[in-house]
Design an enzyme around this catalytic site. Sequence first.
Site, PDB file in Angstrom:
ATOM      1  N   GLU A 105     -44.711 -33.223  -6.232  1.00 17.84           N
ATOM      2  CA  GLU A 105     -44.833 -32.221  -7.294  1.00 17.84           C
ATOM      3  C   GLU A 105     -46.260 -32.170  -7.825  1.00 17.84           C
ATOM      4  OE1 GLU A 105     -41.965 -32.978 -10.390  1.00 17.84           O
ATOM      5  OE2 GLU A 105     -40.262 -32.837  -9.004  1.00 17.84           O
ATOM      6  N   LYS A 127     -42.217 -34.261   0.248  1.00 16.82           N
ATOM      7  CA  LYS A 127     -42.511 -33.281  -0.811  1.00 16.82           C
ATOM      8  C   LYS A 127     -43.018 -34.026  -2.034  1.00 16.82           C
ATOM      9  CE  LYS A 127     -39.209 -31.089  -3.359  1.00 16.82           C
ATOM     10  NZ  LYS A 127     -39.582 -31.502  -4.724  1.00 16.82           N
ATOM     11  N   ASP A 147     -38.219 -36.366  -0.594  1.00 17.83           N
ATOM     12  CA  ASP A 147     -38.998 -36.293  -1.837  1.00 17.83           C
ATOM     13  C   ASP A 147     -39.744 -37.598  -2.086  1.00 17.83           C
ATOM     14  OD1 ASP A 147     -39.420 -34.212  -3.588  1.00 17.83           O
ATOM     15  OD2 ASP A 147     -37.445 -34.357  -4.526  1.00 17.83           O
ATOM     16  N   ASP A 191     -35.121 -35.667  -5.125  1.00 13.98           N
ATOM     17  CA  ASP A 191     -34.911 -36.677  -6.175  1.00 13.98           C
ATOM     18  C   ASP A 191     -33.850 -36.217  -7.172  1.00 13.98           C
ATOM     19  OD1 ASP A 191     -36.370 -34.750  -7.505  1.00 13.98           O
ATOM     20  OD2 ASP A 191     -38.058 -36.067  -8.014  1.00 13.98           O
ATOM     21  N   GLU A 223     -40.463 -23.275  -8.440  1.00 12.08           N
ATOM     22  CA  GLU A 223     -39.211 -23.445  -9.192  1.00 12.08           C
ATOM     23  C   GLU A 223     -39.316 -22.807 -10.567  1.00 12.08           C
ATOM     24  OE1 GLU A 223     -37.567 -27.404  -9.193  1.00 12.08           O
ATOM     25  OE2 GLU A 223     -36.070 -26.899 -10.712  1.00 12.08           O
TER      26      GLU A 223
END
Length: 281
Positions: free
Chosen positions: A131, A129, A99, A60, A198
């Site tokens: 988050e 993916k 994403d 993204d 990250e």
Amino acid sequence: MSSAVLDSSTGAWPAGRRITISDLQAATDRGERWSMLTSYDVLTAGVFEQAGVRALLVGDTSAELVLGYPSTLPVTMDELISMTRAVVAGTRTALVVADLPFGSYQAGPEVALANAVRHLKEGGAHAVKLEGGGRVVPQVRALVAAGIPVMGHLGLTPQSVNVLGGMRRVQGRGDAGERLLADARELQRAGAFAVVLESVPAELGNRVSAALRIPTVGIGAGPGCDAQILVWQDMAGLTSGRLPRFVKPFGTMRADLEAAARQYVAEVAAGSYPDPAHSYA
Ligand code: KIV
């Protein structure tokens, strides 16, 4: 687009077929570090695969780097699906991870499943993916149960920029490191095949990597991760300005591109392009 890089001296990567999540796990199990890059288009996807990048993320980050939005938040499923289709079309062997954008999974497992299915059916992605830690475990379980490989993402999670208080904060210091480790374990238990870490201290990257069986994919998480990922424009030296400490430009693409464009402008102005060699008789 060639499979030559996969027929490496180790012979360990499959030749002439798509890399699977089992191949990535097998590489990690034998202690081989592998690379990921972001890609949002057909040409870079082919170049990166040719260079030996094993998995590509249609991230993204395209919101900011391709579409010019002020953050990752506005990018839509439709926009990411178009880019995913291009990346899949440009590759024969790389695993393509798409994403799930902000708003496409937070509401719960049902909406997450509907959108992840779109990424696979319409975009041709091989994995998705998302988050977050414990709070997205129900979503991860639902996707995995439906046969969709899921990559987690912990630490600096840009979709939560408004609660993190900025994009440059290192995450996971002190007690937050213990919580991140617990989240990583929960994602693994829920069936995630890998976890992006990250902007966390290298020591935490080491600890999480040692604690998990599945691969950790570091971006600003130190050298102890099983794999690394960078945003391709950062890797190639195309982005400019103040970049995060972990970014190492491996090329000079911004300067090279500008020099080429300047030369073109100059030759057009001088009338030396197009010359007879570049004109039809
Ligand atoms: O969207 C993205 O590019 C990412 C990477 C920075 C890991 O999530």
